[in-house]
Design a protein around this motif. Structure first.
Motif, mmCIF file in Angstrom:
data_model
loop_
_atom_site.group_PDB
_atom_site.id
_atom_site.type_symbol
_atom_site.label_atom_id
_atom_site.label_comp_id
_atom_site.label_asym_id
_atom_site.label_seq_id
_atom_site.Cartn_x
_atom_site.Cartn_y
_atom_site.Cartn_z
ATOM 1 N N ARG A 241 46.695 48.793 41.415
ATOM 2 C CA ARG A 241 46.939 47.392 41.744
ATOM 3 C C ARG A 241 46.132 46.516 40.793
ATOM 4 O O ARG A 241 44.984 46.827 40.472
ATOM 5 C CB ARG A 241 46.529 47.107 43.181
ATOM 6 C CG ARG A 241 47.612 47.424 44.179
ATOM 7 C CD ARG A 241 47.120 47.199 45.582
ATOM 8 N NE ARG A 241 47.139 45.798 45.990
ATOM 9 C CZ ARG A 241 48.263 45.137 46.257
ATOM 10 N NH1 ARG A 241 49.429 45.722 46.145
ATOM 11 N NH2 ARG A 241 48.217 43.883 46.650
ATOM 12 N N ARG A 243 45.088 42.418 39.294
ATOM 13 C CA ARG A 243 45.101 40.961 39.383
ATOM 14 C C ARG A 243 44.551 40.422 38.076
ATOM 15 O O ARG A 243 43.825 41.121 37.364
ATOM 16 C CB ARG A 243 44.288 40.462 40.582
ATOM 17 C CG ARG A 243 42.806 40.786 40.494
ATOM 18 C CD ARG A 243 42.061 40.437 41.759
ATOM 19 N NE ARG A 243 41.724 39.007 41.807
ATOM 20 C CZ ARG A 243 40.855 38.492 42.683
ATOM 21 N NH1 ARG A 243 40.275 39.269 43.591
ATOM 22 N NH2 ARG A 243 40.575 37.212 42.673
ATOM 23 N N LEU A 253 32.481 38.295 41.957
ATOM 24 C CA LEU A 253 32.915 39.400 42.822
ATOM 25 C C LEU A 253 31.958 40.581 42.699
ATOM 26 O O LEU A 253 31.635 41.237 43.692
ATOM 27 C CB LEU A 253 34.335 39.839 42.468
ATOM 28 C CG LEU A 253 35.452 38.856 42.835
ATOM 29 C CD1 LEU A 253 36.806 39.407 42.386
ATOM 30 C CD2 LEU A 253 35.477 38.583 44.335
ATOM 31 N N TYR A 286 32.010 32.288 49.660
ATOM 32 C CA TYR A 286 31.902 33.643 50.244
ATOM 33 C C TYR A 286 30.887 33.712 51.384
ATOM 34 O O TYR A 286 30.189 34.705 51.543
ATOM 35 C CB TYR A 286 31.516 34.656 49.155
ATOM 36 C CG TYR A 286 32.548 34.826 48.070
ATOM 37 C CD1 TYR A 286 33.909 34.590 48.330
ATOM 38 C CD2 TYR A 286 32.188 35.230 46.795
ATOM 39 C CE1 TYR A 286 34.857 34.740 47.329
ATOM 40 C CE2 TYR A 286 33.137 35.391 45.788
ATOM 41 C CZ TYR A 286 34.457 35.140 46.060
ATOM 42 O OH TYR A 286 35.386 35.297 45.082
ATOM 43 N N PHE A 289 30.657 36.596 53.690
ATOM 44 C CA PHE A 289 29.929 37.791 53.242
ATOM 45 C C PHE A 289 28.420 37.597 53.383
ATOM 46 O O PHE A 289 27.635 38.367 52.836
ATOM 47 C CB PHE A 289 30.283 38.119 51.790
ATOM 48 C CG PHE A 289 31.685 38.656 51.646
ATOM 49 C CD1 PHE A 289 31.925 40.019 51.648
ATOM 50 C CD2 PHE A 289 32.765 37.795 51.561
ATOM 51 C CE1 PHE A 289 33.211 40.513 51.565
ATOM 52 C CE2 PHE A 289 34.058 38.279 51.477
ATOM 53 C CZ PHE A 289 34.287 39.642 51.479
ATOM 54 N N PHE A 390 32.744 42.598 36.317
ATOM 55 C CA PHE A 390 32.578 43.118 37.676
ATOM 56 C C PHE A 390 31.634 44.322 37.678
ATOM 57 O O PHE A 390 30.658 44.367 38.427
ATOM 58 C CB PHE A 390 33.945 43.497 38.254
ATOM 59 C CG PHE A 390 33.877 44.088 39.641
ATOM 60 C CD1 PHE A 390 33.738 43.269 40.757
ATOM 61 C CD2 PHE A 390 33.944 45.458 39.835
ATOM 62 C CE1 PHE A 390 33.667 43.800 42.035
ATOM 63 C CE2 PHE A 390 33.876 46.001 41.113
ATOM 64 C CZ PHE A 390 33.744 45.166 42.217
ATOM 65 N N TRP A 422 42.989 43.008 35.712
ATOM 66 C CA TRP A 422 41.894 43.847 36.219
ATOM 67 C C TRP A 422 42.468 44.818 37.236
ATOM 68 O O TRP A 422 43.125 44.400 38.189
ATOM 69 C CB TRP A 422 40.849 42.958 36.872
ATOM 70 C CG TRP A 422 39.715 43.681 37.552
ATOM 71 C CD1 TRP A 422 38.982 44.694 37.055
ATOM 72 C CD2 TRP A 422 39.192 43.400 38.858
ATOM 73 N NE1 TRP A 422 38.012 45.070 37.957
ATOM 74 C CE2 TRP A 422 38.121 44.290 39.072
ATOM 75 C CE3 TRP A 422 39.508 42.471 39.852
ATOM 76 C CZ2 TRP A 422 37.373 44.305 40.245
ATOM 77 C CZ3 TRP A 422 38.757 42.477 41.009
ATOM 78 C CH2 TRP A 422 37.710 43.380 41.210
ATOM 79 N N ILE A 424 42.192 46.677 40.272
ATOM 80 C CA ILE A 424 41.318 46.473 41.424
ATOM 81 C C ILE A 424 40.736 47.817 41.855
ATOM 82 O O ILE A 424 41.477 48.744 42.159
ATOM 83 C CB ILE A 424 42.101 45.825 42.585
ATOM 84 C CG1 ILE A 424 42.650 44.468 42.129
ATOM 85 C CG2 ILE A 424 41.226 45.679 43.813
ATOM 86 C CD1 ILE A 424 43.720 43.901 43.033
ATOM 87 N N PRO A 425 39.418 47.924 41.867
ATOM 88 C CA PRO A 425 38.823 49.224 42.205
ATOM 89 C C PRO A 425 38.884 49.505 43.699
ATOM 90 O O PRO A 425 38.969 48.586 44.518
ATOM 91 C CB PRO A 425 37.372 49.062 41.755
ATOM 92 C CG PRO A 425 37.111 47.607 41.861
ATOM 93 C CD PRO A 425 38.408 46.901 41.588
ATOM 94 N N LEU B 339 38.705 41.237 49.786
ATOM 95 C CA LEU B 339 38.313 40.194 48.827
ATOM 96 C C LEU B 339 38.731 40.588 47.410
ATOM 97 O O LEU B 339 39.281 39.768 46.663
ATOM 98 C CB LEU B 339 36.790 39.983 48.874
ATOM 99 C CG LEU B 339 36.239 38.996 47.843
ATOM 100 C CD1 LEU B 339 36.689 37.570 48.164
ATOM 101 C CD2 LEU B 339 34.722 39.058 47.779
ATOM 102 N N LEU B 340 38.482 41.843 47.046
ATOM 103 C CA LEU B 340 38.832 42.278 45.697
ATOM 104 C C LEU B 340 40.349 42.240 45.512
ATOM 105 O O LEU B 340 40.852 41.856 44.467
ATOM 106 C CB LEU B 340 38.302 43.697 45.435
ATOM 107 C CG LEU B 340 36.781 43.884 45.584
ATOM 108 C CD1 LEU B 340 36.386 45.304 45.187
ATOM 109 C CD2 LEU B 340 36.004 42.871 44.761
ATOM 110 N N ASP B 341 41.050 42.609 46.540
ATOM 111 C CA ASP B 341 42.519 42.698 46.476
ATOM 112 C C ASP B 341 43.145 41.385 46.948
ATOM 113 O O ASP B 341 44.063 41.391 47.743
ATOM 114 C CB ASP B 341 42.968 43.871 47.355
ATOM 115 C CG ASP B 341 44.416 44.252 47.077
ATOM 116 O OD1 ASP B 341 45.071 43.578 46.264
ATOM 117 O OD2 ASP B 341 44.885 45.223 47.689
ATOM 118 N N SER B 342 42.630 40.266 46.461
ATOM 119 C CA SER B 342 43.185 38.982 46.897
ATOM 120 C C SER B 342 43.715 38.234 45.689
ATOM 121 O O SER B 342 43.602 38.697 44.560
ATOM 122 C CB SER B 342 42.108 38.173 47.621
ATOM 123 O OG SER B 342 41.038 37.898 46.748
#
Lengths: 620, 349
Positions: A241, A243, A253, A286, A289, A390, A422, A424-425, B339-342
C-alpha cells in the motif's frame, strides 16, 4: 522511450512515455503549489513513481507579475522507478511573463511551453523586464509553443457565477490543471473530490473550480492545438500500500511512531521557521497520540522545554532550520552534558544568516557536528529521500534513547517539501525501541554507565529514592556531583566521546551500490541521493567502474567506511555546500577525496553528477 | 502505553508530610560566600518544603546561572542546574510533560531579567505552574561585580566606572505586565516573612513570581540597608495584608492614600483616619493596584512586601492536558497503523 499508439482517424494520437517532467510556474498568488500538488496526487494514485520539487519565494505575496514573486512546482512521474524530480522539464506551464523568464532557461530544446497568452500584456512584460514580447519576437522558436488565452477562456467558463472578476481570475490555475490532465490522460476525479471537500462551505467556489478544471480539460479535447496526448503507465513498484508523502510529513509520522514504539509520550517544542514549520502543524494534530506541542517564544525556549520534557521522561523533540540551530547550540551542549535523550531536527535551508529561507542547502553539517563549545559530540543522522525521513526519524530516537544522548536529525528544504510515493510499513515490522528508567535506589548512581552502550541511567523525577542533581557543570564520573578535578574532566570528556563513537558498532556497514572496487566512488549524504543514484545507474549501464555510497549516519560514520574509500582510485563527494563532508572524510581517513560543490539553492541535476563523473573517469 | 512515566498525584494542599527541614538538606557542602543572603533563602525554602504535601521525589528545583543557580545542589529533591536564563523553559517543558510534579525555578536578577527576560515573560503569561524565586541583589555576583538590570542608575561597578546609564527594571512591574497570577516580594533577612511568602507561593496554583531582596555582602553590600535594617524597617516598609488598610510605621501611624492616580503617604490623625486609606486587595482582577504598589520605592514611599497579586486562572499544563484529553475523548487513543495508512492511498499488487 516513446511508443506511438495507433488511434482512430480524427482522434489525437497517444504517445507512450516512460517519464515526464512538468513544471508549473506563475505568481506566488496563482496557486502553483496547489496545482502541482494536485497533479502529483493524481499521478501517485494512478500508480506512477513520482518525485517533486516545490520552488517558491519566501515572500507570501511578492508584487504581482514581478520576477521575485514567481513560484514554481516541478514534478516528475514515471512508469519506472525514479529518484529525482527531473533535471529539465519536458513541459513548462508559464502563467505570466515573469514565470516564463525565470524558468525558460531550464528547458531543453524542443520542450513544450504552454503560456497564458492573456498575461503577456505591456505591463506584465515590463515588470518581467522584457523589451519585446517573447511570444512574437521569435526568441522561443526552439520550443514547441502553445499560446492559450487561459484567463479569457476561464472567465468565459465561469460566466454567470456570483463572483468578482478577481475571484474568477484566481481559479485559472485549475483551467491549466484541467488541460494538463487531458494532455496526460489523467482522471479529474481526485481533484474534483478534493475541491468539494476543501470548499464544502462555499458552493460557489466549488462550482467555479469545477468549471475551471473541466473547461481546461475540454479545451484540450476539443481544440486541435494539441495533436498528441501522452500516456505514462503505472510504475512497477514493490507490492504494497502506498501514499504520497513529503519529507516533513514523513518526519512527523516517524517521530510519532518512535513515541509509540518507545511507549513514551512525545513532547514537541518549536518556534516557527521555514522550512520546518510544517512539522509543528502536523504534530499539533496528533493529540490523540498523546503528543503535546509547544510553540515557544523563541528557538532557545523550544529546545529548553524539550530538554525539560526529556528530563521528565518524555521524548523531548525540537525542530528548526540553520539559524535556529545557531540559537539552540548552547542548550544542545547542555543536553550533551546531562546526557538526556533528545532529538534536534534541522531542516536545512540556504544560508548563512537568513540566507534563502525557502531554498535547499546542505551547509549545516559542520555546524551540527562541531558548532558547540567544548568537546561535545552528538550523533548525526540524515534522511536521503522524503519517504526515508520516516525511518531515519525513528532511527534518531532509537539512538537517543539507547545511548542517552541528544541526536541531530539533518533534513533539508528539498526533502521537507518534496514528495514521493511511500510504501506504508507494517507497524509490526518497525524496529523495537526498548526503554528503561532507573528505579533501584540501592544501585543508582546518576553517572554510572551501561558497560555496553556507556549510557547513563534515565532516572526521572517522581522515582522515590533517586533524588539527584544534574546540570551543565562538569560532573564526577559515576557519582554525578559537581567536579573540577582535572583527571575527572578528562575522563568524562573521553567517556562522552567514546559513547558516541561506539554507536558505530550498532549501525549497518556502508554498502556500495555498483562495483565493489574500482575507479570511482561517489559518496553522498542527505537529499543528493536521487541525483547521485540516478547518475550512477546511468554510468553503470554505460559500463563504467563506479559505485555510490550514501551515508545515513554522519556521526559516527559506518565502521567500514575508511576501508571502503581505499578501494577506489578516486573518491568524489558531491554536496550542496562547499565541501563539508569532504573535509570530514579527508581529515578522518587521510583520503585524497575531491569535492563537487554547488550552492544554488537547488538540488543537483543527474546530468551534473554524470558529467563530473565522466570527466573524472576520462582522466580530465 | 504512552503514559507510563509515573502515577500522577494531585496536589493536596494543607496535608503536610511527616518530613522536616533536614529531609530536604542534601549532602553537598553549601558554597556561597559567608554572610550571603542566599543562606537564609535556602534555609526558609527547606523549611517550607514539607508543607505542600509533595514527597521529595516529586519536587524539582531548576535553576539558571549565577549565585542563585547553586541552590538546587543543596536541596535533597530532584534538581537541574541549567544554563543562563533558560530555567523557565526547562520548567515549562517538564511541567507540561509531568503535571504531577511540583516545579520551582531559582533565578537571579541578571538570569531572570537580562539574559532570560523573554522566558520569564512567556512563562508568566502562560501561567505555567512554576514557583519562580528571583534573588535580587542588584549586581552580578558570580562574575564578580558588574551592573545588573536592577542596579540603580548611576551605580559605579567594575563595568560602569562612571556609573550605569541604564534605568533599572522593576521586577514586580515586569511580572505583572507579563500577566503573572501570583506576585510577591520579601527580604532575605526577614526570615519569618520570607518563609510565609514562600509558603504562599508554593500553594499558589499557577505561575508565582517572588522577588527576594537579597544582600550580596561582597559586591553590593547594604543594597537594601536603608529600609530593611531592623531599626528602620517598620517605618520604611509596607507589609501588605489582603483586605487590610495600608498602614505602616513603628507606631502604625502612617498610611497610603490615593490622590488622583498617585499613592500618597499620610500621617494618621488630624482628620486622617483608616477609612481614608487604600485597602489592599491582592485578588483584584485588574492589576492596577498591584502595579501601583510595584512602583513604590524608598525614599519616596515605603517599600511594599508581601503578596501584591494573587488571582486564579487555569494553568498551562491543565489547558494543554485538557486539549489532549478532549481530542482523545473525541477520537479515541491514536492508532499508529491507521495513522500511517491515512490520506490518499493506493495498492500495488
Amino acid at each position: 522511450m516513446t511508443t506511438k499508439t495507433a488511434t482512430r482517424a480524427g482522434e489525437p494520437e497517444v504517445l507512450e512515455l516512460d517519464r515526464v517532467t512538468i513544471r508549473f510556474a506563475g505568481d506566488s498568488g496563482d496557486g502553483m503549489q496547489l496545482t502541482g500538488s494536485q497533479f502529483t496526487r493524481t499521478a501517485a494514485v494512478y500508480g506512477n513513481d513520482i518525485s517533486t520539487l516545490p520552488d517558491y519565494p519566501a515572500e507570501i505575496r511578492a508584487p504581482a507579475g514581478s520576477l521575485p514573486g514567481v513560484s514554481g512546482f516541478q514534478l516528475s512521474f514515471s512508469s519506472s522507478p525514479i529518484h529525482t524530480p527531473g533535471d529539465q522539464p519536458d513541459v513548462l506551464v508559464a502563467m505570466n511573463p515573469a514565470a516564463l523568464k525565470t524558468n525558460v532557461g531550464d528547458l531543453p530544446a524542443g520542450a513544450a511551453l504552454i503560456v497564458n497568452e492573456d498575461a503577456f500584456n505591456a505591463a506584465n512584460l515590463s515588470k518581467a523586464g522584457y523589451a519585446t514580447n517573447p511570444l512574437t519576437d521569435g526568441s522561443l522558436k526552439s520550443y514547441t509553443l502553445f499560446e492559450i488565452p487561459i484567463s479569457t477562456l476561464n472567465a468565459r467558463a465561469l460566466e454567470g457565477l456570483d463572483m468578482t472578476s478577481k475571484q474568477v481570475d484566481l481559479t485559472k490555475n485549475f483551467f491549466a490543471l484541467g488541460l494538463m490532465f487531458w494532455l496526460y490522460e489523467r482522471s479529474m476525479e481526485p481533484t474534483l473530490r478534493w475541491i468539494e471537500d476543501k470548499f464544502s462551505k462555499r458552493p460557489v467556489i466549488v462550482e467555479a473550480n469545477r468549471r475551471a478544471l473541466k473547461a481546461g480539460y475540454a479545451f484540450g479535447e476539443t481544440t486541435e492545438i494539441f495533436h498528441t496526448h501522452y500516456r505514462v503507465a503505472p510504475a512497477k513498484l514493490a507490492p504494497g500500500r502506498y501514499r504520497n508523502i513529503t519529507g516533513n510529513e514523513a518526519s512527523a509520522l516517524g517521530f510519532v511512531a518512535a513515541s509509540k514504539l518507545a511507549g513514551r509520550p512525545l513532547f514537541y517544542g518549536s518556534y516557527p521557521i521555514t522550512p520546518a514549520s510544517d512539522i509543528l502543524h502536523q504534530l499539533s494534530g496528533y493529540k490523540d497520540f498523546g503528543v503535546k506541542t509547544f510553540q515557544a517564544e523563541d528557538e532557545i525556549a523550544a529546545i529548553g522545554a524539550a530538554i525539560g520534557a526529556s528530563y521528565g521522561g518524555a521524548l523531548g523533540l525540537t525542530a528548526t532550520s540553520g539559524p535556529g540551530i545557531a540559537l539552540k547550540s548552547e542548550a544542545m551542549g547542555l543536553a550533551v552534558m546531562v546526557e538526556l535523550p533528545l532529538v534536534v531536527a534541522d531542516v536545512q535551508r540556504a544560508g548563512p544568516s537568513t540566507g534563502m529561507p525557502t531554498k535547499t542547502e546542505q551547509a549545516d553539517l559542520l555546524q551540527v557536528l562541531f558548532g558547540r563549545n567544548g568537546d561535545s559530540p552528538m550523533p548525526v543522522v540524515a534522511p536521503a529521500t522524503p519517504a526515508d525521513c520516516f525511518d531515519v526519524a525513528i532511527e534518531a530516537w532509537r539512538i537517543a534513547l539507547k545511548y542517552m544522548t541528544p541526536v541531530v536529525y539533518l533534513s533539508d528544504a528539498f526533502l521537507a517539501t518534496g514528495s514521493e510515493p511511500w510504501r506504508i510499513p507494517n507497524v509490526a515490522d518497525l524496529p523495537r525501541i526498548d526503554v528503561e528508567n532507573a528505579t533501584d535506589r540501592s544501585t543508582f548512581h546518576p553517572y554510572a554507565r551501561d558497560p555496553q552502550t556507556l549510557a547513563r541511567p534515565w532516572a526521572v523525577p517522581g522515582t522515590p529514592g533517586l533524588e539527584h542533581r544534574i546540570g551543565g557543570l562538569e560532573k564526577s564520573d559515576i557519582g554525578g556531583n559537581v567536579s573540577y578535578d582535572p583527571d575527572n574532566h578528562h575522563r568524562m570528556t573521553m567517556l562522552r566521546a567514546e559513547k558516541v563513537a561506539g554507536i558505530a558498532n550498532d549501525i549497518p556497514e556502508a554498502e556500495p551500490y555498483g562495483v565493489e572496487r574500482g575507479e570511482l566512488l561517489i559518496v553522498g549524504w542527505g537529499s543528493t541521493y536521487g541525483a547521485i543514484r540516478s547518475a550512477v545507474e546511468r554510468l553503470l549501464a554505460e559500463g563504467q567502474s563506479v559505485a555510490h555510497v550514501h551515508l545515513r549516519h554522519l556521526n559516527p560514520l559506518p565502521r567500514n567506511l575508511g576501508d571502503l574509500l581505499g578501494r577506489y582510485r578516486t573518491v568524489l563527494v558531491p554536496e550542496i555546500n562547499l565541501g563539508q563532508l569532504l573535509m570530514v572524510l579527508r581529515a578522518k581517513y587521510l583520503v585524497d577525496a575531491i569535492g563537487y560543490d554547488k550552492v544554488r539553492g537547488k538540488p543537483f541535476r543527474i546530468s551534473e553528477i554524470h558529467e563530473r563523473a565522466e570527466q573524472i573517469l576520462a582522466g580530465r | 502505553m504512552t503514559d507510563t512515566i509515573a502515577a500522577q498525584t494531585p496536589r493536596q494542599p494543607g496535608q503536610p508530610l511527616a518530613l522536616t527541614r533536614k529531609d530536604f538538606v542534601s549532602d553537598q557542602e553549601v558554597r556561597w560566600c559567608p554572610g550571603c543572603g542566599d543562606y537564609s533563602i535556602l534555609a526558609q525554602t527547606q523549611k517550607v518544603m514539607p508543607d505542600f504535601g509533595y514527597p521529595r521525589e516529586k519536587i524539582v528545583f531548576i535553576s539558571g546561572i549565577g549565585c542563585s543557580g547553586r541552590l538546587p545542589y543543596y536541596m535533597n529533591t530532584f534538581g537541574f542546574h541549567s544554563i543562563h536564563g533558560r530555567a523557565p523553559t526547562l520548567a515549562t517543558g517538564l511541567k507540561a510533560a509531568r503535571p504531577d510534579l511540583m516545579v520551582w525555578v531559582i533565578t537571579g536578577d541578571g538570569d531572570a531579567l537580562s539574559i532570560g527576560g523573554n522566558h520569564v515573560l512567556h512563562a508568566m503569561r502562560r501561567n505555567v505552574d512554576i514557583k519562580l524565586i528571583m534573588f535580587n541583589n542588584r549586581i552580578y555576583g558570580l562574575t564578580k561585580g558588574q551592573a545588573s538590570p536592577t542596579s540603580e542608575i548611576g551605580k559605579r561597578t567594575k563595568s560602569t566606572p562612571e556609573g550605569t546609564i541604564d534605568r533599572p527594571i522593576m521586577p514586580l512591574s515586569v511580572a505583572l505586565a507579563a500577566e503573572a497570577t501570583f506576585v510577591a516580594r520579601s527580604v532575605d533577612t526577614h526570615t519569618e516573612h520570607l518563609q510565609g511568602t514562600l509558603e504562599r507561593a508554593g500553594f499558589h496554583h499557577g505561575s508565582a513570581f517572588v522577588e527576594v531582596l537579597q544582600n550580596c555582602n561582597i559586591f553590593n553590600d547594604g543594597a537594601y540597608r536603608d529600609f530593611t535594617d531592623r531599626e528602620v524597617r517598620d517605618d520604611r516598609m509596607l507589609v501588605l495584608e489582603h483586605g487590610q488598610p495600608m498602614i505602616f510605621g513603628k507606631e502604625r501611624d502612617k498610611g497610603i492614600r490615593l490622590r488622583g492616580l498617585h499613592p500618597e503617604v499620610v500621617q494618621l490623625g488630624h482628620g486622617v483616619t483608616e477609612a481614608d486609606l487604600l485597602v489592599h486587595d491582592e485578588g483584584a482582577e485588574d492589576p492596577h493596584l498591584a502595579f501601583m504598589l510595584s512602583r513604590m520605592w524608598w525614599p519616596d514611599y515605603p517599600v511594599p512586601v508581601g503578596v501584591l497579586r494573587n488571582v486564579a486562572r487555569p494553568t498551562h499544563d491543565e489547558l494543554l492536558t485538557g486539549q489532549v484529553e478532549a481530542v482523545r475523548a473525541q477520537r479515541g487513543e491514536g492508532d499508529l497503523a491507521k495513522l500511517l495508512d491515512s490520506g490518499e492511498t493506493w495498492t500495488v499488487s
